[in-house]
Write a protein that holds these residues in place. Structure first.
Motif, mmCIF file in Angstrom:
data_model
loop_
_atom_site.group_PDB
_atom_site.id
_atom_site.type_symbol
_atom_site.label_atom_id
_atom_site.label_comp_id
_atom_site.label_asym_id
_atom_site.label_seq_id
_atom_site.Cartn_x
_atom_site.Cartn_y
_atom_site.Cartn_z
ATOM 1 N N VAL A 91 23.205 1.007 41.819
ATOM 2 C CA VAL A 91 24.629 1.007 41.472
ATOM 3 C C VAL A 91 25.255 -0.326 41.854
ATOM 4 O O VAL A 91 26.030 -0.921 41.080
ATOM 5 N N SER A 92 24.928 -0.846 43.018
ATOM 6 C CA SER A 92 25.457 -2.145 43.453
ATOM 7 C C SER A 92 25.026 -3.255 42.501
ATOM 8 O O SER A 92 25.826 -4.120 42.138
ATOM 9 N N ALA A 93 23.773 -3.246 42.102
ATOM 10 C CA ALA A 93 23.279 -4.262 41.172
ATOM 11 C C ALA A 93 23.969 -4.147 39.819
ATOM 12 O O ALA A 93 24.327 -5.158 39.191
ATOM 13 N N ALA A 94 24.190 -2.930 39.341
ATOM 14 C CA ALA A 94 24.865 -2.722 38.058
ATOM 15 C C ALA A 94 26.304 -3.204 38.124
ATOM 16 O O ALA A 94 26.802 -3.856 37.194
ATOM 17 N N LEU A 95 26.997 -2.894 39.219
ATOM 18 C CA LEU A 95 28.384 -3.346 39.373
ATOM 19 C C LEU A 95 28.461 -4.870 39.471
ATOM 20 O O LEU A 95 29.356 -5.497 38.892
ATOM 21 N N MET A 98 18.949 5.604 48.990
ATOM 22 C CA MET A 98 19.088 4.188 49.207
ATOM 23 C C MET A 98 18.851 3.407 47.914
ATOM 24 O O MET A 98 19.548 2.450 47.656
ATOM 25 N N ARG A 99 17.861 3.834 47.121
ATOM 26 C CA ARG A 99 17.587 3.154 45.859
ATOM 27 C C ARG A 99 18.729 3.322 44.875
ATOM 28 O O ARG A 99 19.040 2.413 44.114
ATOM 29 N N ILE A 100 19.349 4.465 44.891
ATOM 30 C CA ILE A 100 20.474 4.711 43.976
ATOM 31 C C ILE A 100 21.626 3.776 44.319
ATOM 32 O O ILE A 100 22.245 3.187 43.432
ATOM 33 N N ARG A 101 21.918 3.644 45.610
ATOM 34 C CA ARG A 101 22.995 2.763 46.048
ATOM 35 C C ARG A 101 22.702 1.307 45.627
ATOM 36 O O ARG A 101 23.592 0.594 45.166
ATOM 37 N N ALA A 102 21.462 0.875 45.777
ATOM 38 C CA ALA A 102 21.086 -0.479 45.392
ATOM 39 C C ALA A 102 21.211 -0.672 43.877
ATOM 40 O O ALA A 102 21.679 -1.715 43.410
#
Length: 159
Positions: free
Chosen positions: A7-11, A1-5
């Motif tokens: 990646v979303s923040a970076a994008l 879940m942290r990885i997805r967050a």
């Protein structure tokens, strides 16, 4: 879940930076657009952006620059402080001079403001080769009328 967050923040950050960069590049380009368009007209090339006159669409851009030589009066613009009208002199498709035919003269203060603003506007217009210049602080009404009359003269000259 942290990885997805992450990646979303970076994008999202990358997208915001890209949009900001693109809009900054557009703002920087608008100042040189008039010069590039003028250069393209005199060299016979088409810039591919903006509107083109009928002769430019048929490949006659060199004729357009030759046709634009001369003096062109702008429209008379009425303000609450008096009328404003300018005239441009064009040579080889470029603005070489801007003459104020009439400036605001309703009251003494209007005359002072016009006398201060006119040379500054003239210099800015000749440098920009366009009516897209900053208005003069303290002479907003005069500047707006000056630039409106100037745009009418540019339209008459097909610039």
């Amino acid at each position: 879940m942290r990885i997805r967050a992450a990646v979303s923040a970076a994008l999202a950050s990358a997208g915001i930076l890209l949009v900001g960069w693109q809009s900054g590049a557009h703002v920087a380009d608008t100042g040189s657009t008039a010069a590039a368009t003028s250069a393209a007209k005199s060299s016979g090339a088409s810039s591919g952006s903006g509107t083109s006159s009928g002769s430019a669409a048929s490949g006659g851009t060199a004729g357009t620059a030759a046709q634009a030589a001369g003096t062109y009066p702008g429209s008379m613009v009425q303000t609450r402080f008096g009328a404003v009208q300018v005239q441009i002199t064009v040579k080889a498709g470029a603005i070489t001079d801007v003459t104020a035919l009439q400036l605001t003269d309703d009251v003494r203060k209007s005359v002072q403001i016009s006398n201060r603003a006119a040379p500054l506007l003239r210099a800015a217009v000749i440098k920009a080769q366009s009516a897209h210049v900053q208005t003069i602080s303290g002479a907003t009404v005069t500047s707006g009328a000056y630039l409106s009359s100037l745009q009418a003269a540019l339209d008459a000259a097909n610039l």
